[in-house]
Write a protein that holds these residues in place. Structure first.
Motif, short mmCIF file in Angstrom:
data_model
loop_
_atom_site.label_atom_id
_atom_site.label_comp_id
_atom_site.label_asym_id
_atom_site.label_seq_id
_atom_site.Cartn_x
_atom_site.Cartn_y
_atom_site.Cartn_z
N SER A 136 -49.21 42.41 -76.51
CA SER A 136 -47.91 41.81 -77.36
C SER A 136 -47.98 41.73 -78.79
CB SER A 136 -47.55 40.40 -76.87
OG SER A 136 -48.53 39.51 -77.07
N ASN A 137 -49.55 41.60 -79.22
CA ASN A 137 -49.68 41.87 -80.74
C ASN A 137 -50.16 43.11 -81.16
OD1 ASN A 137 -49.08 38.97 -80.69
ND2 ASN A 137 -51.24 38.31 -80.24
N ASP B 249 -50.13 40.28 -69.63
CA ASP B 249 -48.97 40.97 -69.59
C ASP B 249 -49.15 42.26 -68.88
OD1 ASP B 249 -47.34 38.75 -70.89
OD2 ASP B 249 -47.75 39.88 -72.87
N ARG C 204 -43.28 52.44 -77.51
CA ARG C 204 -42.44 51.53 -77.51
C ARG C 204 -40.92 52.31 -77.02
NH1 ARG C 204 -42.59 46.61 -79.30
NH2 ARG C 204 -44.27 47.13 -80.78
N GLY D 78 -45.78 49.66 -71.44
CA GLY D 78 -46.45 48.59 -70.89
C GLY D 78 -46.83 48.78 -69.45
N ASP E 220 -55.71 41.85 -70.49
CA ASP E 220 -54.42 41.12 -70.97
C ASP E 220 -53.49 40.81 -69.86
OD1 ASP E 220 -51.48 41.89 -71.61
OD2 ASP E 220 -52.51 41.33 -73.50
#
Length: 183
Positions: A177-178, A153, A91, A97, A151
């Motif tokens: 996202s989860n 995203d 993160r 990502g 996914d």
């Protein structure tokens, strides 16, 4: 030096090309040298486990990681070809990502260093492939996680020829996202 280290779009991911010596008899190359690996990658870590998998064409494994006991992986293909993918799941990273996809094959003899903090997976694009992993920590099933391979995203551009064959745990992977990720 018997290897060359190439940069990728994700700075921590290192593409390693060995120097291969070949003649009419066949070929020889040094597939791993701890001193040279540390010197050229800046990564000086022990490897504690080797894994070997064999998969048929169209098998997609991943995107895997361990939320605790995070594993660094040095991966290569000894038979066939795969499209190998890593995703930054830290993160705090400016590349959070983002993904990188690289073809690894028995023919090109490339290796990929995947440090802790990244999810990893691959798609077999040849008739079959044998894949080797050197890991920096042991496998802990309780800490293993999976992000679903398709996914939206992440939008990974897998070179698919039809629907891939995935394990039940990979089909049930979390959406990015989860997913539990690293700080």
């Amino acid at each position: 030096m018997t290897i060359q280290v190439l940069e990728t779009s994700l700075p921590e991911i290192k593409l390693i090309e060995p120097q291969v010596f070949g003649d009419a008899r066949g070929f020889f190359y040094e597939s791993f040298n701890a001193r040279e690996f540390a010197q050229l990658t800046g990564v000086d870590t022990p490897f504690v486990q080797d894994n070997h998998s064999r998969s048929a064409k169209g098998v997609l494994r991943g995107l895997h990681y361990q939320i605790e006991h995070a594993q660094g992986k040095l991966v290569r293909v000894v038979a066939g070809e795969v499209f190998d993918v890593v995703v930054d799941i830290r993160r705090s990273s400016p590349n959070f990502g983002k993904w990188e996809g690289i073809r690894l094959s028995a023919e090109n003899k490339r290796q990929l260093w995947v440090p802790p903090g990244f999810a990893h997976g691959f798609l077999v694009v040849s008739e079959s492939a044998e894949f080797l992993y050197k890991t920096t920590d042991y496998w802990y099933p309780a800490h293993e996680r999976s992000i679903v391979w398709n996914d939206p995203d992440l939008a990974i551009e897998w070179p698919l020829d039809g629907t891939p064959t995935v394990a039940a745990k990979d089909a049930a992977g979390q959406l990015f996202s989860n997913a539990e990720v690293y700080a």
